[in-house]
Motif scaffolding. Structure first.
Motif, PDB file in Angstrom:
ATOM      1  N   GLU A  76       0.877  -1.315  -0.151  1.00  0.00           N
ATOM      2  CA  GLU A  76      -0.207   0.054   0.187  1.00  0.00           C
ATOM      3  C   GLU A  76       0.728   1.231   0.133  1.00  0.00           C
TER       4      GLU A  76
ATOM      5  N   TYR B 241      -1.766   9.654  -2.900  1.00  0.00           N
ATOM      6  CA  TYR B 241      -3.278   9.549  -3.343  1.00  0.00           C
ATOM      7  C   TYR B 241      -4.074  10.990  -3.168  1.00  0.00           C
ATOM      8  N   ARG B 242      -3.680  11.491  -1.999  1.00  0.00           N
ATOM      9  CA  ARG B 242      -4.381  12.807  -1.614  1.00  0.00           C
ATOM     10  C   ARG B 242      -3.861  13.941  -2.337  1.00  0.00           C
TER      11      ARG B 242
ATOM     12  N   ALA C 157      -2.649  13.457  -5.488  1.00  0.00           N
ATOM     13  CA  ALA C 157      -3.179  13.196  -6.832  1.00  0.00           C
ATOM     14  C   ALA C 157      -4.649  13.798  -7.116  1.00  0.00           C
ATOM     15  N   GLY C 158      -5.356  13.380  -5.976  1.00  0.00           N
ATOM     16  CA  GLY C 158      -6.684  13.951  -6.030  1.00  0.00           C
ATOM     17  C   GLY C 158      -6.831  15.506  -6.033  1.00  0.00           C
TER      18      GLY C 158
ATOM     19  N   ARG D 101      -0.188   8.679  -9.391  1.00  0.00           N
ATOM     20  CA  ARG D 101      -0.967   7.270  -9.056  1.00  0.00           C
ATOM     21  C   ARG D 101      -0.117   5.935  -9.739  1.00  0.00           C
TER      22      ARG D 101
ATOM     23  N   ALA E  19       2.853   5.494  -7.274  1.00  0.00           N
ATOM     24  CA  ALA E  19       2.376   4.885  -6.042  1.00  0.00           C
ATOM     25  C   ALA E  19       1.981   3.432  -6.228  1.00  0.00           C
ATOM     26  N   ARG E  20       1.538   2.935  -7.221  1.00  0.00           N
ATOM     27  CA  ARG E  20       1.300   1.727  -8.053  1.00  0.00           C
ATOM     28  C   ARG E  20       2.626   0.790  -8.370  1.00  0.00           C
TER      29      ARG E  20
END
Length: 412
Positions: free
Chosen positions: A56, A62-63, A65-66, A81, A84-85
């Motif tokens: 994870e 992700y925050r 990226a949002g 993202r 992160a992945r």
């Protein structure tokens, strides 16, 4: 993580220790690692590639990226993202043997469900980082031995790649600066001897696990010379390990890392045959002179009988930062340098018989620390902002890494 100091003087050359890993043992382990299906980003259709585990991600990725999506910066959001992945290492942080056992067990079992191999970074050695930027670690050898035992119980019979204690041998207590009240050179020497014993004990415990490969950290090409780091690796028990790691949390180029790794591996083999580390070529030699030495002294060695290495490519896409000449009294070129990019994607198909894997060991996007570069602070004078503490998310740096990634990670 602190630790990116200039090369230190070479220590005394050590007596040769058996270092070889039989070709059969290496083949059996690599076969075990390759048993799962591959989702290796670099070679998705290669059945021989090892599937590397993706834990994870830091929720802050992700925050961020949002927020970028809301600002209609969708390409940058997609790049974050994707970063992160991408498979990356898990840094184990549990303080007690029971905590780290449970934390490790959760990771390796989750990886096993994905038919993937996790990369685990152990970073709890006593006296870590000279009590500087990444100060911490456990109190003494007994506590550390129990902690390592907890990690071993957590791994058990599952697969794992272990990066053992970044900087622990490249920055031993005798290298630490003066100035701590009540500390003496003699006390630091005692702690240094304990450090070597701690790493050796950890290697012995973890390497005994049936499907675990252990790599002891060896710093990076701009820090120690080969004849300096090789004796330290030997004293730290590299004979019992699969090999060593290079460039952890640093920015050296793939070419420099591969050459450094080859020289260290060749020097370890030379010492194993009775030679002296002080005779080995270092990265400062010309390539022609170093290769000539290797041809004379190493011949055509069998890579299966040499120590291998793994490379951190998480942030070296643009190579190291060159600070402005004369601008800073201590430029801290290792600490959140500006204008860097993500590097090669994690893979076990490196094309180099000595380089077992390119991995994202340092989590890209997490700060190296509050970099002052010799000034009074509190801002980093190069970035003109107060950098987050080591290990915390650094949005500005994360976005730079994505924008300047090589190979590119943002969609076209």
């Amino acid at each position: 993580m602190h630790s990116r100091r200039p090369a230190l003087p070479s220590p005394t050359v050590l007596t040769a220790v058996p270092l070889t890993l039989t070709g059969l043992a290496a083949a059996l382990f690599l076969g075990a690692l390759s048993a799962g299906a591959s989702d290796d980003p670099a070679t998705p259709d290669d059945p021989a590639a090892t599937r590397l585990y993706t834990p994870e991600a830091n929720p802050a990725a992700y925050r961020q990226a949002g927020e970028l999506d809301r600002d209609k910066r969708s390409r940058e959001a997609a790049g974050l993202r994707a970063m992160a992945r991408t498979p990356h290492a898990v840094w184990l942080a549990g303080r007690t043997p029971e905590e780290v056992r449970d934390e490790t067990r959760d990771v390796v079992r989750d990886a096993a469900r994905d038919k993937a191999t996790p990369t685990l970074v152990l970073y709890q050695v006593p006296g870590r980082d000279c009590s500087l930027y990444s100060a911490g670690g456990l109190r003494d050898s007994a506590e550390y031995r129990e902690w390592i035992g907890g990690v071993a119980k957590g791994i058990g019979d599952d697969r794992a790649l272990v990066v053992l204690e970044p900087d622990a041998l490249a920055l031993v207590p005798s290298d630490c600066p003066d100035g701590v009240p009540g500390d003496t050179k003699e006390a630091r020497e005692v702690r240094t001897a304990a450090r070597y014993a701690q790493i050796t004990d950890a290697v012995t415990t973890l390497a005994a696990l049936p499907r675990t490969k252990v790599y002891i950290d060896a710093g990076h090409p701009s820090w120690h010379t080969v004849d300096s780091i090789v004796p330290r690796l030997i004293k730290g028990g590299v004979a019992r390990a699969a090999g060593f790691s290079v460039n952890v949390a640093n920015y050296s180029t793939d070419s420099a890392n591969a050459w450094y790794g080859k020289l260290i591996s060749s020097c370890l083999a030379h010492v194993d045959k009775g030679g002296k580390a002080s005779d080995c070529p270092s990265q400062s030699w010309s390539r022609a002179d170093a290769q000539s030495w290797l041809d004379r002294h190493a011949g055509a060695p069998d890579p299966a009988r040499m120590k291998h290495f793994i490379t951190d490519t998480s942030r070296n896409g643009q190579g190291p930062w060159t600070p402005p000449a004369g601008k800073y009294s201590d430029a801290q070129d290792w600490c959140n340098p500006p204008g860097r990019g993500l590097g090669a994607r994690p893979t076990t198909r490196t094309g180099d018989p000595l380089n077992d894997a390119n991995l994202w060991i340092k989590t890209p996007g997490e700060s190296d620390g509050e970099c002052l570069r010799g000034t009074a602070g509190p801002q980093d004078p190069e970035r003109r902002t107060v950098a987050p503490k080591a290990g915390l998310w650094f949005p500005e740096q994360a976005l730079e890494l994505v924008r300047l990634a090589d190979p590119a990670i943002m969609p076209r």
